[in-house]
Design an enzyme around this catalytic site. Structure first.
Site, short mmCIF file in Angstrom:
data_model
loop_
_atom_site.label_atom_id
_atom_site.label_comp_id
_atom_site.label_asym_id
_atom_site.label_seq_id
_atom_site.Cartn_x
_atom_site.Cartn_y
_atom_site.Cartn_z
N GLU A 1 0.87 -1.17 0.00
CA GLU A 1 0.00 0.00 0.00
C GLU A 1 0.91 1.22 0.00
OE1 GLU A 1 -2.52 2.45 3.31
OE2 GLU A 1 -2.78 0.27 3.34
N LYS B 1 -11.10 -0.76 6.98
CA LYS B 1 -9.83 -0.60 7.69
C LYS B 1 -10.15 -0.23 9.14
CE LYS B 1 -5.70 2.40 7.51
NZ LYS B 1 -5.02 3.44 6.71
N ARG C 1 1.03 10.20 1.12
CA ARG C 1 1.51 11.19 2.08
C ARG C 1 2.64 12.03 1.50
NH1 ARG C 1 1.83 7.87 7.84
NH2 ARG C 1 -0.36 7.22 7.90
N THR D 1 -3.94 6.39 2.23
CA THR D 1 -4.13 7.78 2.62
C THR D 1 -4.76 8.58 1.47
OG1 THR D 1 -2.02 7.50 3.80
CG2 THR D 1 -3.04 9.64 3.94
#
Length: 320
Positions: A41, A129, A45, A69
């Protein structure tokens, strides 16, 4: 469940990666593949996340790469265009979730309370998640929350490491675990890809928990099998255990009354998660005997044989 997310579940562990230098993307992917985890993943960011996904998927087309994210529909579009096969977000933003559903890419939004979960269910999701996992109550919180939501699976991320990840994976409501302890930013930025491969391999071995359970020997007759059993028991102080098709000396040695799997016999290896182990070996080119699958009464996989012998022995995986 979506096929991509099923595959994520078979990998079991998803390295969560923050890449500051795009030149580190391909060496990192190579290290993960060498370590036995061709999945990642890549978090949005940093500004180079999109390009990192693009380079990794171009160099390793069989690697399962997702984007983490993801906060906006625009980021989701960029990730998918770069090659991401799944989307992960830290929270549940209905606009992002609906957009991902519309474009046909699976998304696992962050949920940490029942209200989030019910919003996810309302949107048609069956995997969420759990973030930040340890700070939000850890496995105990997942177990408490999951009880009313029978079909829902969780992908916990945040604070997972080698000391607690196995306990999460052993809970049947966990699809997979996200972790960055084998791909820390310090290791990536320092270019310590050999160390990343080593840590990844250790995480994979910990997850599978391979353990020699017993060695089985093919004997010509029941008489010879029992004689061998008695000899081994007398030599090593083991308990004789005659059975219907073979005889055990303790738990370690089995003597078949008639030739069974393998030219010389079979070797039984116990594993923590049989389906994940099968998937792991299949990715290494190992084939299995479909007719050798055994199931528990409740339907979960119990045992299976490799298709080919190794050094005259069949190999047999057993669910612990």
């Amino acid at each position: 469940m979506n096929e991509i997310l099923k595959k994520v579940g078979l990998y079991g562990i998803v390295p969560v990666v923050k890449i500051d230098d795009v030149e580190k993307a391909v060496p990192l992917a190579k290290a993960l593949c060498e370590g036995g985890l061709p999945v990642a993943e890549i978090t949005f960011r940093t500004a180079c996340a999109e390009e990192a996904i693009k380079r990794i998927t171009a160099e390793f087309p069989n690697m399962l790469v997702g984007a983490g994210t993801v906060l906006t529909p625009e980021q989701a579009d960029k990730a998918v265009a770069a090659g991401a096969k799944f989307i992960v977000s830290p929270g549940l933003n209905p606009k992002v979730v609906k957009h991902c559903i519309d474009i046909g890419v699976p998304i696992t939004p962050g949920c940490s309370n029942p209200s989030d979960i019910e919003a996810a269910l309302e949107l048609g999701l069956d995997v969420v998640k759990f973030f930040p996992a340890e700070a939000a109550g850890g496995l105990a919180m997942i177990k408490a929350m999951s009880a009313p939501y029978g079909g829902l699976k969780f992908m916990p991320t945040g604070g997972l490491n080698e000391s607690n990840i196995l306990s999460y994976l052993k809970f049947n409501k966990i699809l997979a675990c996200g972790g960055s302890y084998m791909v820390s930013s310090d290791l990536i930025n320092a270019g310590e890809f050999d160390k990343i491969a080593e840590l990844t391999r250790a995480a994979v071995m910990q997850m599978h928990g391979f353990e020699l359970r017993h060695v089985g020997f093919n004997c010509e007759s029941k008489e010879k099998a029992l004689a061998a059993m008695n000899l081994i028991c007398s030599l090593f102080g083991l308990e004789p255990k005659p059975g219907n098709s073979g005889a055990f000396a303790g738990k370690e040695f089995e003597f078949m009354y008639t030739p069974f799997h393998g030219k010389n016999g079979h070797i039984a290896i116990a594993v923590n998660f049989l389906d994940r182990a099968v998937f792991y070996f299949q990715n290494m080119g190992i084939e299995f005997e479909p007719e050798s699958y055994e199931k528990f009464a409740r339907g979960e996989s119990k045992a299976v044989y490799f298709k080919d012998d190794i050094a005259g022995f069949a190999f047999h995986l057993l669910q612990k």
